[in-house]
Write a protein that holds these residues in place. Sequence first.
Motif, PDB file in Angstrom:
ATOM      1  N   LEU A 108       0.810  -1.220   0.000  1.00 53.24           N
ATOM      2  CA  LEU A 108       0.000   0.000   0.000  1.00 53.24           C
ATOM      3  C   LEU A 108       0.842   1.268   0.000  1.00 53.24           C
ATOM      4  O   LEU A 108       0.312   2.361  -0.210  1.00 53.24           O
ATOM      5  CB  LEU A 108      -0.936   0.007   1.218  1.00 53.24           C
ATOM      6  N   THR A 109       2.135   1.132   0.217  1.00 49.66           N
ATOM      7  CA  THR A 109       3.004   2.315   0.183  1.00 49.66           C
ATOM      8  C   THR A 109       3.483   2.616  -1.238  1.00 49.66           C
ATOM      9  O   THR A 109       4.169   3.619  -1.444  1.00 49.66           O
ATOM     10  CB  THR A 109       4.222   2.129   1.094  1.00 49.66           C
ATOM     11  N   ARG A 110       3.134   1.740  -2.175  1.00 52.35           N
ATOM     12  CA  ARG A 110       3.540   1.942  -3.566  1.00 52.35           C
ATOM     13  C   ARG A 110       2.309   1.847  -4.476  1.00 52.35           C
ATOM     14  O   ARG A 110       1.347   1.133  -4.157  1.00 52.35           O
ATOM     15  CB  ARG A 110       4.576   0.915  -4.007  1.00 52.35           C
ATOM     16  N   LEU A 111       2.372   2.558  -5.567  1.00 50.78           N
ATOM     17  CA  LEU A 111       1.308   2.492  -6.566  1.00 50.78           C
ATOM     18  C   LEU A 111       1.964   2.599  -7.941  1.00 50.78           C
ATOM     19  O   LEU A 111       2.479   3.656  -8.316  1.00 50.78           O
ATOM     20  CB  LEU A 111       0.291   3.620  -6.369  1.00 50.78           C
ATOM     21  N   ASP A 112       1.974   1.503  -8.665  1.00 52.31           N
ATOM     22  CA  ASP A 112       2.604   1.451  -9.982  1.00 52.31           C
ATOM     23  C   ASP A 112       1.538   1.188 -11.035  1.00 52.31           C
ATOM     24  O   ASP A 112       0.680   0.310 -10.864  1.00 52.31           O
ATOM     25  CB  ASP A 112       3.663   0.340 -10.031  1.00 52.31           C
ATOM     26  N   PHE A 113       1.599   1.920 -12.113  1.00 54.98           N
ATOM     27  CA  PHE A 113       0.635   1.739 -13.195  1.00 54.98           C
ATOM     28  C   PHE A 113       1.214   2.301 -14.481  1.00 54.98           C
ATOM     29  O   PHE A 113       2.246   2.971 -14.492  1.00 54.98           O
ATOM     30  CB  PHE A 113      -0.701   2.424 -12.866  1.00 54.98           C
ATOM     31  N   ARG A 114       0.530   2.019 -15.565  1.00 52.95           N
ATOM     32  CA  ARG A 114       0.931   2.517 -16.886  1.00 52.95           C
ATOM     33  C   ARG A 114      -0.177   3.402 -17.432  1.00 52.95           C
ATOM     34  O   ARG A 114      -1.362   3.118 -17.239  1.00 52.95           O
ATOM     35  CB  ARG A 114       1.185   1.358 -17.844  1.00 52.95           C
ATOM     36  N   VAL A 115       0.201   4.450 -18.127  1.00 54.14           N
ATOM     37  CA  VAL A 115      -0.761   5.328 -18.798  1.00 54.14           C
ATOM     38  C   VAL A 115      -0.422   5.336 -20.284  1.00 54.14           C
ATOM     39  O   VAL A 115       0.737   5.561 -20.654  1.00 54.14           O
ATOM     40  CB  VAL A 115      -0.710   6.767 -18.235  1.00 54.14           C
ATOM     41  N   ALA A 116      -1.413   5.067 -21.103  1.00 55.95           N
ATOM     42  CA  ALA A 116      -1.169   4.994 -22.545  1.00 55.95           C
ATOM     43  C   ALA A 116      -2.131   5.908 -23.288  1.00 55.95           C
ATOM     44  O   ALA A 116      -3.299   6.035 -22.918  1.00 55.95           O
ATOM     45  CB  ALA A 116      -1.328   3.552 -23.039  1.00 55.95           C
ATOM     46  N   ARG A 117      -1.612   6.526 -24.302  1.00 51.14           N
ATOM     47  CA  ARG A 117      -2.421   7.237 -25.280  1.00 51.14           C
ATOM     48  C   ARG A 117      -1.657   7.169 -26.590  1.00 51.14           C
ATOM     49  O   ARG A 117      -0.435   6.948 -26.591  1.00 51.14           O
ATOM     50  CB  ARG A 117      -2.701   8.673 -24.852  1.00 51.14           C
ATOM     51  N   PRO A 118      -2.331   7.295 -27.735  1.00 49.94           N
ATOM     52  CA  PRO A 118      -1.638   7.158 -29.004  1.00 49.94           C
ATOM     53  C   PRO A 118      -0.399   8.043 -29.082  1.00 49.94           C
ATOM     54  O   PRO A 118      -0.475   9.256 -28.965  1.00 49.94           O
ATOM     55  CB  PRO A 118      -2.701   7.569 -30.032  1.00 49.94           C
ATOM     56  N   GLY A 119       0.754   7.408 -29.251  1.00 55.05           N
ATOM     57  CA  GLY A 119       2.012   8.135 -29.369  1.00 55.05           C
ATOM     58  C   GLY A 119       2.824   8.205 -28.097  1.00 55.05           C
ATOM     59  O   GLY A 119       4.010   8.546 -28.146  1.00 55.05           O
ATOM     60  N   HIS A 120       2.219   7.884 -26.946  1.00 55.53           N
ATOM     61  CA  HIS A 120       2.925   8.023 -25.679  1.00 55.53           C
ATOM     62  C   HIS A 120       2.544   6.894 -24.728  1.00 55.53           C
ATOM     63  O   HIS A 120       1.374   6.502 -24.642  1.00 55.53           O
ATOM     64  CB  HIS A 120       2.604   9.360 -25.016  1.00 55.53           C
ATOM     65  N   ILE A 121       3.541   6.404 -24.012  1.00 50.81           N
ATOM     66  CA  ILE A 121       3.342   5.425 -22.944  1.00 50.81           C
ATOM     67  C   ILE A 121       4.106   5.924 -21.729  1.00 50.81           C
ATOM     68  O   ILE A 121       5.284   6.293 -21.831  1.00 50.81           O
ATOM     69  CB  ILE A 121       3.840   4.028 -23.355  1.00 50.81           C
ATOM     70  N   PHE A 122       3.447   5.935 -20.586  1.00 50.52           N
ATOM     71  CA  PHE A 122       4.071   6.398 -19.342  1.00 50.52           C
ATOM     72  C   PHE A 122       4.059   5.264 -18.331  1.00 50.52           C
ATOM     73  O   PHE A 122       2.989   4.739 -17.999  1.00 50.52           O
ATOM     74  CB  PHE A 122       3.315   7.599 -18.765  1.00 50.52           C
ATOM     75  N   GLU A 123       5.236   4.882 -17.875  1.00 56.61           N
ATOM     76  CA  GLU A 123       5.356   3.908 -16.792  1.00 56.61           C
ATOM     77  C   GLU A 123       5.565   4.695 -15.497  1.00 56.61           C
ATOM     78  O   GLU A 123       6.586   5.353 -15.322  1.00 56.61           O
ATOM     79  CB  GLU A 123       6.533   2.969 -17.043  1.00 56.61           C
ATOM     80  N   VAL A 124       4.593   4.619 -14.596  1.00 59.45           N
ATOM     81  CA  VAL A 124       4.620   5.423 -13.377  1.00 59.45           C
ATOM     82  C   VAL A 124       4.836   4.511 -12.182  1.00 59.45           C
ATOM     83  O   VAL A 124       4.084   3.542 -11.980  1.00 59.45           O
ATOM     84  CB  VAL A 124       3.313   6.215 -13.204  1.00 59.45           C
ATOM     85  N   SER A 125       5.862   4.829 -11.398  1.00 60.30           N
ATOM     86  CA  SER A 125       6.134   4.103 -10.157  1.00 60.30           C
ATOM     87  C   SER A 125       6.179   5.123  -9.021  1.00 60.30           C
ATOM     88  O   SER A 125       6.991   6.053  -9.067  1.00 60.30           O
ATOM     89  CB  SER A 125       7.465   3.347 -10.239  1.00 60.30           C
ATOM     90  N   THR A 126       5.330   4.945  -8.048  1.00 63.49           N
ATOM     91  CA  THR A 126       5.245   5.935  -6.966  1.00 63.49           C
ATOM     92  C   THR A 126       5.631   5.305  -5.636  1.00 63.49           C
ATOM     93  O   THR A 126       5.291   4.147  -5.343  1.00 63.49           O
ATOM     94  CB  THR A 126       3.824   6.509  -6.850  1.00 63.49           C
ATOM     95  N   ASP A 127       6.321   6.090  -4.840  1.00 66.61           N
ATOM     96  CA  ASP A 127       6.651   5.730  -3.466  1.00 66.61           C
ATOM     97  C   ASP A 127       5.886   6.701  -2.576  1.00 66.61           C
ATOM     98  O   ASP A 127       6.284   7.864  -2.412  1.00 66.61           O
ATOM     99  CB  ASP A 127       8.160   5.842  -3.245  1.00 66.61           C
TER     100      ASP A 127
END
Length: 226
Positions: A108-127
């Motif tokens: 619960l102290t971390r939240l990792d997810f991916r965000v995608a839209r045409p032309g861009h991909i974001f790999e998000v890792s949060t502490d």
Amino acid sequence: MQSSTSPTNSDAAPARRVASTLTVWNRRLHYFIGLYLLLFLWLFSFTGLLLNHPQWSFAEFWPTRTQTKLERQIELPPPGDDLVQARDIMRQLGIRGEIEWTKTRADLTRLDFRVARPGHIFEVSTDLTGRSAAVQQIGLNTWGVMRLLHSFTGVRMADEKNSRDWSMTTLWALSMDALALGMIFMVLSSLYMWWVQSHKRWLGLGALSLGTLCCALFAIGLRWLF
């Protein structure tokens, strides 16, 4: 002296007018709906070729991708489920797109997810304990955008966790529904235009039969005959 207009002819006149009106409107709608669907059909036809021929070097997009990494301090997201917190983190980072859950959240102290839209991909890792977020951004060229649009739906079969959560994804999905319905209309209107031209019925029947056999080969034959 008999009237020149027999009952049979007078009864048939309204039917002929209806048929004539139907023919005119069917042709008009066929033209204009076809023009509306033109670029959508071109997009899916061309990207279908690219998916079917990945060896075409001119359309490579993954080897030419750009990657950037950054780290940002963030504020703690408000209490709520994963989607609420992910949206708040995206707002802080200035990221827009469709959220994709790539792993089950065990910490619960971390939240990792991916965000995608045409032309861009974001790999998000949060502490969340350190109030920091690491973002890896992948940028794709035009070919990558086109390939992504071919399968950009925001949902996956047998995956209840991933659902559409971006308004543009929903709008794109509705556009694809309109494309599918438009193609159904185009096929039906083509059948009508073919049928009313009696001098072309046998030639059209041959083309229709050939197409039906080819489709049946893959839709039925591969399962039952081979």
